[in-house]
Design an enzyme around this catalytic site. Structure first.
Site, PDB file in Angstrom:
ATOM      1  N   CYS A 192       2.498   4.238 -10.717  1.00  0.00           N
ATOM      2  CA  CYS A 192       1.866   5.438 -11.244  1.00  0.00           C
ATOM      3  C   CYS A 192       2.931   6.492 -11.451  1.00  0.00           C
ATOM      4  CB  CYS A 192       0.754   5.928 -10.342  1.00  0.00           C
ATOM      5  SG  CYS A 192       1.336   6.735  -8.883  1.00  0.00           S
ATOM      6  N   ASP A 251       2.602  -3.759  -0.478  1.00  0.00           N
ATOM      7  CA  ASP A 251       3.107  -4.861   0.335  1.00  0.00           C
ATOM      8  C   ASP A 251       2.727  -4.750   1.812  1.00  0.00           C
ATOM      9  OD1 ASP A 251       4.834  -2.603   0.126  1.00  0.00           O
ATOM     10  OD2 ASP A 251       6.372  -3.698   1.235  1.00  0.00           O
ATOM     11  N   LEU A 252       2.695  -3.515   2.331  1.00  0.00           N
ATOM     12  CA  LEU A 252       2.404  -3.361   3.765  1.00  0.00           C
ATOM     13  C   LEU A 252       0.940  -3.692   4.072  1.00  0.00           C
ATOM     14  CD1 LEU A 252       4.458  -0.073   4.359  1.00  0.00           C
ATOM     15  CD2 LEU A 252       5.154  -2.420   4.856  1.00  0.00           C
ATOM     16  N   ASP A 297       1.433  16.169  -0.942  1.00  0.00           N
ATOM     17  CA  ASP A 297       0.423  16.614  -1.901  1.00  0.00           C
ATOM     18  C   ASP A 297       0.435  18.132  -2.120  1.00  0.00           C
ATOM     19  OD1 ASP A 297      -0.321  14.015  -2.273  1.00  0.00           O
ATOM     20  OD2 ASP A 297      -2.222  14.143  -1.203  1.00  0.00           O
ATOM     21  N   ARG A 317      -5.860   4.291  -8.120  1.00  0.00           N
ATOM     22  CA  ARG A 317      -5.156   3.418  -7.182  1.00  0.00           C
ATOM     23  C   ARG A 317      -5.915   3.226  -5.867  1.00  0.00           C
ATOM     24  NH1 ARG A 317      -0.213   2.053  -6.906  1.00  0.00           N
ATOM     25  NH2 ARG A 317      -0.489   2.167  -4.672  1.00  0.00           N
ATOM     26  N   ARG A 341       4.782   2.840  -5.701  1.00  0.00           N
ATOM     27  CA  ARG A 341       3.627   2.733  -4.804  1.00  0.00           C
ATOM     28  C   ARG A 341       3.150   1.294  -4.581  1.00  0.00           C
ATOM     29  NH1 ARG A 341      -0.331   7.730  -5.893  1.00  0.00           N
ATOM     30  NH2 ARG A 341      -0.768   7.427  -3.690  1.00  0.00           N
ATOM     31  N   PRO A 342       3.987   0.484  -3.934  1.00  0.00           N
ATOM     32  CA  PRO A 342       3.591  -0.902  -3.656  1.00  0.00           C
ATOM     33  C   PRO A 342       2.492  -0.971  -2.594  1.00  0.00           C
ATOM     34  CG  PRO A 342       5.675  -0.380  -2.571  1.00  0.00           C
ATOM     35  CD  PRO A 342       5.297   0.826  -3.384  1.00  0.00           C
ATOM     36  N   LYS A 376     -11.338  14.836  -0.985  1.00  0.00           N
ATOM     37  CA  LYS A 376     -11.336  13.591  -1.769  1.00  0.00           C
ATOM     38  C   LYS A 376     -10.696  12.446  -0.984  1.00  0.00           C
ATOM     39  CE  LYS A 376      -7.929  12.913  -4.851  1.00  0.00           C
ATOM     40  NZ  LYS A 376      -7.232  11.618  -4.613  1.00  0.00           N
ATOM     41  N   ASN A 377      -9.560  12.722  -0.370  1.00  0.00           N
ATOM     42  CA  ASN A 377      -8.837  11.638   0.301  1.00  0.00           C
ATOM     43  C   ASN A 377      -9.486  11.185   1.612  1.00  0.00           C
ATOM     44  OD1 ASN A 377      -7.072  11.623  -1.782  1.00  0.00           O
ATOM     45  ND2 ASN A 377      -5.320  12.445  -0.650  1.00  0.00           N
ATOM     46  N   ARG A 395      -9.714  14.536 -11.619  1.00  0.00           N
ATOM     47  CA  ARG A 395      -9.798  13.454 -10.638  1.00  0.00           C
ATOM     48  C   ARG A 395      -9.951  14.011  -9.224  1.00  0.00           C
ATOM     49  NH1 ARG A 395      -4.852  10.534 -10.224  1.00  0.00           N
ATOM     50  NH2 ARG A 395      -5.950   9.968  -8.366  1.00  0.00           N
TER      51      ARG A 395
HETATM   52  C1  UD1 Z   1      -2.253   8.717   0.317  1.00  0.00           C
HETATM   53  C2  UD1 Z   1      -2.957   9.819  -0.441  1.00  0.00           C
HETATM   54  C3  UD1 Z   1      -1.983  10.578  -1.326  1.00  0.00           C
HETATM   55  C4  UD1 Z   1      -0.803  11.064  -0.504  1.00  0.00           C
HETATM   56  C5  UD1 Z   1      -0.185   9.933   0.295  1.00  0.00           C
HETATM   57  C6  UD1 Z   1       0.891  10.404   1.252  1.00  0.00           C
HETATM   58  C7  UD1 Z   1      -5.197   8.962  -0.688  1.00  0.00           C
HETATM   59  C8  UD1 Z   1      -6.245   8.409  -1.597  1.00  0.00           C
HETATM   60  N1  UD1 Z   1      -4.013   9.244  -1.243  1.00  0.00           N
HETATM   61  O1  UD1 Z   1      -1.739   7.813  -0.665  1.00  0.00           O
HETATM   62  O2  UD1 Z   1      -2.661  11.673  -1.933  1.00  0.00           O
HETATM   63  O3  UD1 Z   1       0.171  11.616  -1.365  1.00  0.00           O
HETATM   64  O4  UD1 Z   1      -1.202   9.277   1.086  1.00  0.00           O
HETATM   65  O5  UD1 Z   1       0.399  11.346   2.138  1.00  0.00           O
HETATM   66  O6  UD1 Z   1      -5.433   9.197   0.478  1.00  0.00           O
HETATM   67  N2  UD1 Z   1       4.273   2.305   0.779  1.00  0.00           N
HETATM   68  C9  UD1 Z   1       4.941   1.074   0.700  1.00  0.00           C
HETATM   69  N3  UD1 Z   1       4.192  -0.060   0.838  1.00  0.00           N
HETATM   70  C10 UD1 Z   1       2.841  -0.036   1.062  1.00  0.00           C
HETATM   71  C11 UD1 Z   1       2.184   1.195   1.160  1.00  0.00           C
HETATM   72  C12 UD1 Z   1       2.928   2.362   1.011  1.00  0.00           C
HETATM   73  O7  UD1 Z   1       6.148   1.037   0.502  1.00  0.00           O
HETATM   74  O8  UD1 Z   1       2.241  -1.105   1.186  1.00  0.00           O
HETATM   75  C13 UD1 Z   1       5.045   3.566   0.624  1.00  0.00           C
HETATM   76  C14 UD1 Z   1       4.617   4.379  -0.608  1.00  0.00           C
HETATM   77  O9  UD1 Z   1       5.220   3.924  -1.798  1.00  0.00           O
HETATM   78  C15 UD1 Z   1       5.064   5.775  -0.207  1.00  0.00           C
HETATM   79  C16 UD1 Z   1       4.825   5.774   1.329  1.00  0.00           C
HETATM   80  O10 UD1 Z   1       4.775   4.415   1.723  1.00  0.00           O
HETATM   81  O11 UD1 Z   1       6.436   5.940  -0.455  1.00  0.00           O
HETATM   82  C17 UD1 Z   1       3.554   6.474   1.755  1.00  0.00           C
HETATM   83  O12 UD1 Z   1       2.468   5.971   0.988  1.00  0.00           O
HETATM   84  P1  UD1 Z   1       0.973   5.914   1.531  1.00  0.00           P
HETATM   85  O13 UD1 Z   1       0.878   6.741   2.765  1.00  0.00           O
HETATM   86  O14 UD1 Z   1       0.523   4.529   1.587  1.00  0.00           O
HETATM   87  O15 UD1 Z   1       0.192   6.680   0.359  1.00  0.00           O
HETATM   88  P2  UD1 Z   1      -1.254   6.352  -0.199  1.00  0.00           P
HETATM   89  O16 UD1 Z   1      -2.132   5.858   0.879  1.00  0.00           O
HETATM   90  O17 UD1 Z   1      -1.124   5.537  -1.447  1.00  0.00           O
END
Ligand code: UD1
Length: 421
Positions: A116, A124-125, A307, A92, A121-122, A22-23, A399
């Site tokens: 969520c 911002d980056l 995960d 998301r 889960r911001p 899925k991811n 999902r």
């Molecule tokens: C993806 C996966 C999810 C997995 C996660 C971590 C998908 C669809 N989902 O989620 O199943 O659990 O990777 O392996 O592929 N963060 C910030 N700012 C940002 C982006 C992220 O602070 O702009 C933080 C998040 O809150 C979290 C960390 O960075 O603490 C890692 O998140 P991220 O790798 O972005 O997870 P997702 O891509 O949302």
């Protein structure tokens, strides 16, 4: 609403075929926006999240022909660049359309995903990086409005934190940008690698695939022409079935897996006493005589995946001794703890660490799924709990797990989907 009724105590046997990831599929579906021609995707998992993202493409004006595992997508006909709240709030990962929409059309509006169950889960980056590439970004009325009327410009992006979705969004945006984008501290999960390979196969020069530093030479706004993509096997689904074998102390075989991608789970299961037979695309797990406790910390790939944290916690509940599980990626990813305790587990939480004291027995109860992976941990625990467990709110499972009850039934579990009265 559906729920799963599981009668615990059955041994499993036989083999199960692992579906596409899925991811991996989600960013690849989003990447099809970078093209104005037909793209074919195969080995898609038959899960709700995939259908949700495909629906979003059709809402934008794309043409989608989808039957279970194959989709033909043609985004040549996109007329709207607005990803509405109704879809993004369901999933998301819809935020993954931000980079490709902006790159191809020079403007877009994407609903903010919001928090969520597993944390804030911001994004911002993602936004900071797109701004560095010349985008004007405004947040208004719950939407991210992004504009780059002259197209995006290659830039040097240094992510403060490794982000899977952030890396994927920027790789897609960079593919059509003017000039070269460098991403430092990029994610290197197998799903990111497959996205990069798809884009590289379409002729975009990408260096550093599979490392923490990527360099992408954009096409100066020329849409891409993708080859057919076969989605890689789901490493989290595979890890979950390995845990099912381990917790029920059964020998089962997983077909269509990539051993490399599930190395972290295999290593931990070995330390808990399980043994493995590896063939080219399959793996057989032999259970431990007694499950040993584990110590694990979730971290980015190739480390132990967040995960898989909940599923290993379910397994640790049945270990002889005390396990320690530390969650480093998401601040609130322990919603399954209280539900596992309802089944008789003995888990204590302190900050981001859970101490799991193994117990001899679990007892069936009504439990509630809270997020996707937490739900599968409850199913695993239910497979060994004495009596009947009803796992409610399984829309979370739907999902991301392709035919979970069908696959587990085929392995010999007593599990049926029922409707709430
Ligand atoms: C993806 C996966 C999810 C997995 C996660 C971590 C998908 C669809 N989902 O989620 O199943 O659990 O990777 O392996 O592929 N963060 C910030 N700012 C940002 C982006 C992220 O602070 O702009 C933080 C998040 O809150 C979290 C960390 O960075 O603490 C890692 O998140 P991220 O790798 O972005 O997870 P997702 O891509 O949302």
């Amino acid at each position: 609403m559906d729920y799963l009724e599981i009668v615990g105590g059955k041994k499993l046997s036989g083999s199960v075929k692992i579906s596409g990831a899925k991811n991996a599929a989600l960013p690849i579906i989003a990447a099809t926006i970078l093209s104005d021609k037909e793209v074919t995707l195969t080995n898609l998992p038959n899960v709700v999240d995939i259908r949700t993202l495909l629906k979003l493409l059709t809402m934008l004006g794309g043409e989608v022909e989808h039957n279970e595992t194959v989709a033909h997508i043609n985004n040549g006909s996109i007329t709207s660049t607005k990803a509405v709240y109704e879809i993004v709030s369901q999933m998301r990962a819809s935020i993954l359309v931000l980079g490709p929409l902006l790159a191809r059309f020079g403007e877009c509006e994407v609903s903010l995903p919001g928090g969520c169950a597993i944390g804030q889960r911001p994004i911002d980056l993602h936004l900071k990086a797109l701004e560095a590439m010349g985008a004007n970004i405004e947040i208004k009325g719950g939407y991210v409005r992004a504009e780059a009327k002259e197209g995006l410009i290659g830039a040097k992006i240094i992510f403060d934190k490794i982000t899977v979705g952030g890396t994927e969004n920027i790789v897609m945006a960079a593919a059509l940008a003017h000039g070269t984008t460098t991403i430092i501290n990029a994610a290197k999960e197998p799903e990111v690698v497959q996205l990069c390979e798809m884009i590289a196969d379409a002729g975009v020069k990408i260096e550093g695939i599979g490392t923490n530093e990527l360099s992408i030479e954009g096409t100066c706004w020329k849409p891409l022409d993708f080859q057919t993509v076969e989605i890689i096997p789901d490493r989290i689904e595979a890890g979950t079935y390995l845990c099912a074998g381990a917790i029920t102390q059964s020998t089962i075989t997983l077909e269509k897996v990539n051993h490399q991608h599930i190395r972290a789970s295999i290593d931990k299961l070995e330390s808990m006493g399980c043994t493995f037979e590896l063939e080219e695309e399959s793996i057989t797990i032999h259970p431990a005589e007694t499950i040993k406790p584990v110590s694990l910390i979730t971290i980015e790939y190739p480390g132990f995946p967040t995960d898989m944290q909940a599923q290993f916690m379910a397994l640790a509940v049945m270990a002889e001794g005390e396990s320690l599980i530390e969650e480093r990626l998401f601040e609130n990813r322990f919603m399954h703890v209280s539900e596992l305790n309802r089944l008789g587990a003995d888990i204590w939480l302190k900050g981001s660490t859970a101490a799991v004291k193994g117990v001899e027995k679990l007892y069936g109860a009504d439990v509630m799924a809270t997020d996707l992976r937490a739900s599968s941990a409850l199913v695993l625990a239910a497979l060994v709990a004495e009596g009947i467990t009803n796992v409610r709110r399984i829309y979370h499972l739907d999902r991301g797990y392709d035919d979970l009850e069908g696959k587990l039934s085929k392995l010999g579990a007593d599990i049926v989907r029922k409707k709430e009265a």
